[in-house]
Design a protein around this motif. Sequence first.
Motif, short mmCIF file in Angstrom:
data_model
loop_
_atom_site.label_atom_id
_atom_site.label_comp_id
_atom_site.label_asym_id
_atom_site.label_seq_id
_atom_site.Cartn_x
_atom_site.Cartn_y
_atom_site.Cartn_z
N HIS A 53 102.27 81.40 16.53
CA HIS A 53 103.60 81.91 16.80
C HIS A 53 104.52 80.77 17.23
O HIS A 53 105.69 80.71 16.84
CB HIS A 53 103.53 82.98 17.88
N ALA A 54 103.96 79.85 18.02
CA ALA A 54 104.77 78.75 18.56
C ALA A 54 105.26 77.82 17.46
O ALA A 54 106.25 77.14 17.64
CB ALA A 54 103.97 77.96 19.59
N LEU A 55 104.55 77.75 16.33
CA LEU A 55 105.07 76.87 15.29
C LEU A 55 105.89 77.65 14.27
O LEU A 55 106.20 77.17 13.18
CB LEU A 55 103.97 76.02 14.64
N GLY A 56 106.27 78.89 14.63
CA GLY A 56 107.26 79.60 13.84
C GLY A 56 106.70 80.51 12.76
O GLY A 56 107.44 80.92 11.87
N ALA A 57 105.39 80.82 12.81
CA ALA A 57 104.84 81.71 11.79
C ALA A 57 105.29 83.14 12.03
O ALA A 57 105.32 83.59 13.17
CB ALA A 57 103.31 81.64 11.81
N PRO A 58 105.66 83.87 10.97
CA PRO A 58 106.09 85.26 11.15
C PRO A 58 104.91 86.17 11.52
O PRO A 58 103.75 85.82 11.32
CB PRO A 58 106.66 85.65 9.79
N GLY A 73 99.51 74.68 9.91
CA GLY A 73 100.70 73.88 10.20
C GLY A 73 101.87 74.23 9.30
O GLY A 73 103.02 74.02 9.66
N LEU A 124 102.59 77.30 8.34
CA LEU A 124 102.91 78.73 8.40
C LEU A 124 104.34 79.01 8.82
O LEU A 124 104.88 80.06 8.52
CB LEU A 124 101.93 79.47 9.31
N GLY A 125 104.97 78.04 9.52
CA GLY A 125 106.36 78.24 9.91
C GLY A 125 107.29 78.19 8.71
O GLY A 125 108.37 78.75 8.73
N TRP A 128 106.01 78.44 5.20
CA TRP A 128 105.52 79.20 4.04
C TRP A 128 106.01 80.64 4.09
O TRP A 128 106.19 81.22 5.16
CB TRP A 128 103.99 79.22 4.04
N THR A 178 101.96 86.96 9.16
CA THR A 178 101.15 85.78 8.90
C THR A 178 100.24 85.49 10.09
O THR A 178 99.07 85.17 9.91
CB THR A 178 102.07 84.58 8.61
N ARG A 192 111.07 76.09 16.41
CA ARG A 192 109.61 76.22 16.46
C ARG A 192 108.95 75.48 15.30
O ARG A 192 107.90 74.88 15.45
CB ARG A 192 109.22 77.70 16.39
N ARG A 193 109.61 75.56 14.14
CA ARG A 193 109.05 74.91 12.96
C ARG A 193 109.02 73.40 13.13
O ARG A 193 108.12 72.72 12.64
CB ARG A 193 109.90 75.28 11.75
#
Lengths: 249, 553
Positions: free
Chosen positions: B463-468, A102, A104-105, A107, B471, A77-78
């Motif tokens: 969520h799709a870019l991996g944020a927990p 951008g 947030l994956g 940090w 966050t 995802r990141r």
Amino acid sequence: MVSLRGVHVVYDGHAALDGFDLDVFAGEHVALVGPSGAGKTTALRLCSASVAATAGAVSVLGRDLGRASPSELHDVRRRVGTIHQQLDLIGPLRVVHNVNAGHLGSWSRFRALRSLLRPVGLEQARDALARVGIADKLLERTDRLSGGEQQRVALARVLVQGPDLILADEPVSSLDPARAEEVMDLLAEVVVDRHRTLLVSLHDFALARRRCDRIVGVRGGRVAFDLPADEVTDDLGHDLYRIEAGSRP
Amino acid sequence: MTTTTTHDLTDLTRHEVGLLGGEPAGRWGRRRRRRSGPSVRRRWALVGVVAVGWSLWSAGVGRSSLVNPGGWTLVARFWAAAASPELSPGFLATAGRAALTTVAFAVLGTALSVAVGLVGGVLTSETWWRRARAGRRRLRPGWFVGRAAWGVPRGIHEAVWALFLVNVLGRDPLVGVLAIAIPFGAITAKVYAELIDEAAREPFDAVRAAGAGRVSALAYAVLPATLPDMVSYAFYRLECSLRSAVILGMIGAGGLGAELNLAFQGLSYRRMWTLIYALIAVSALADLWGSGLRRRGSHGRVGLSALAGLALVTVSWVHLRPDLGRLFGAPTRTLLVDVATAAWPPTLPADGWGGLVRRSLETVQMSLLAIALASTLAVVAAFAAARGGTTWPRRAVAGAARSTLLVTRAVPPPVWALLLLFVLFPGPLPGAVALGVYNFGILGRLMAEVVENLDPRPAASLHALGAPGLTVFSYATVPLAGARFAAYGLYRWEVAARETVVVGVVGAGGLGRLLEQQRTAFDYPGMLATVLALVAVSIAVDLVSASARRSLR
């Protein structure tokens, strides 16, 4: 980069993808074209690990998503950036936070929260906005920007994220032709100079032919054709969008 | 043919809350200087924190002992009785009759408010006063006068209206109905006027250009589009009227409120719970009817609902038998003159201007504390209570939160205040906490609806870019919901400032308590002064709240 093999996705008994095959190789620019409801969005969401396949094999960035651990999924995802329509931005936040989203994956939670109070990485955000031509909007509220400007913010977010694969779901469908052309120019610039891979869904057949190396026609959850852009003819396009009697648009 | 109305409560109350409509209603005027932006919002937040701190300090928190430890056993006994309400046939019949009375007041009050709202709304809509020729924006003076006139009746709480009307009309059900219909009619008129003005103008102008009069042009071109929203708003008002009818019952109109009073005086908690459950059932029914209509409002259902509404109005009328003759009778005129001459000129309380100002400030502080408590709890409860959970623990939590909200808003604030007086020493604090608990029930429900209606896409893209999870929550959910939460909090603050009267009546301080003392002493000039102070407080709170809400846009 991406490999979909015989993928089925079923939502509420309705098959969004019905035996879908697609390969995207590193550095390629591929367009998905086809009528609304053909399954383009679902194919993109598979690649960003936002939906899971009901059957079939999905591999993104060398990982089999069906068997990936949560941390492997997070890693995918990141490294995959998605440009949605501008509706996916957070309207009440300032532009800088939407660009910083951008990060947030990668940090930590603490850093993410602290940045909301006092933005972190202002310089990088400003650079990204400068590259899409709206550096002066850094501290504006996002929902006060025009549609075209918001789409640029979405591009800046992906720039900051720095992903290996960029997915774009009808990035220009809500813009007029001139703005659409500008945003596609920017998108191409962003992708080309970092040698990134692009998978974009488009309604505009001509735009797809001008901008991409390869065009994949999607219809009824399956691949109708998969050809280099210069071999795609208008007839193929007409066939793709033809409304069949009894078929749901 | 089926029309689905997608407007729900959060959409409808936006006319009262004044947040979501984009441009403010004054499209005709020059644009105001923009007073929003993060720095302005931060300043308002600071003002709010300081004001709440000041209120806490004044209420004696942290300075003196506030809690009476001896009272806890009584509170425990009250809650224990929740499991065993009194179910003897005799009392159930009493509770049933009381519920019918309360419903009858609410239904007649709402019906009259809607009638007032419809006529008043049309007459004060911009559309009505616009000249027939398209393109001309000049308004007639009637519009300005009409809009301004709605402010005053809204600024006075139903209980105060009842206090006044009972002196003029005598003891008659008419008092309760009018006490609800006057303030609610005014707010309904304002909302309906805005609904009419929000509808597309082109059809109206086209019909007018074809030579139709204003009434038929409205009926053909505007009402069909606005009717679903008007009906939904009427149901929202019915729920508010039910709560009002209970409070009016406590001060003399009868019904569930009066029975609650009696049961409380006899300390029969089991009876109290029977009445509370009856109240919950009645409000839940109104809620179900209204939300059912909002979600699946086909023409057939709307028609059926209209018939049922008409039947309900008839039953209520027969049950209460308000004496309309009193409105125009000679005694009423004499009494009105009597009250006016007795009350004029208004006189200050014994401790003069200082006393009036001190009590006005106390009223403001009570409302601030109430709303600070209510919003804090409501924000937590809103996320817990929002529908849409998929796992069973999540659903269980949501169910528990929803029932808590239901109970807290079904029990009227004076009852909460009386219960709190078991454990808190008398003063503004129990009143503030009572109002806080009650408004928590209302705010929590409104905020839960905000959460349910949030656009899921911004959160999904993070969520799709991996944020927990945390966050995503702080970047997408908080900013999207925050402004609306604040707007609802401010809106309820205005209402709470008016509601301080009803907890004041049970001795909880502020202007309400003064008013109650003056009432028992038949001090009409003093009461007039107090009511004027209440109106001033209400206007001041409205102004502050409105300018704080502007910063949220």
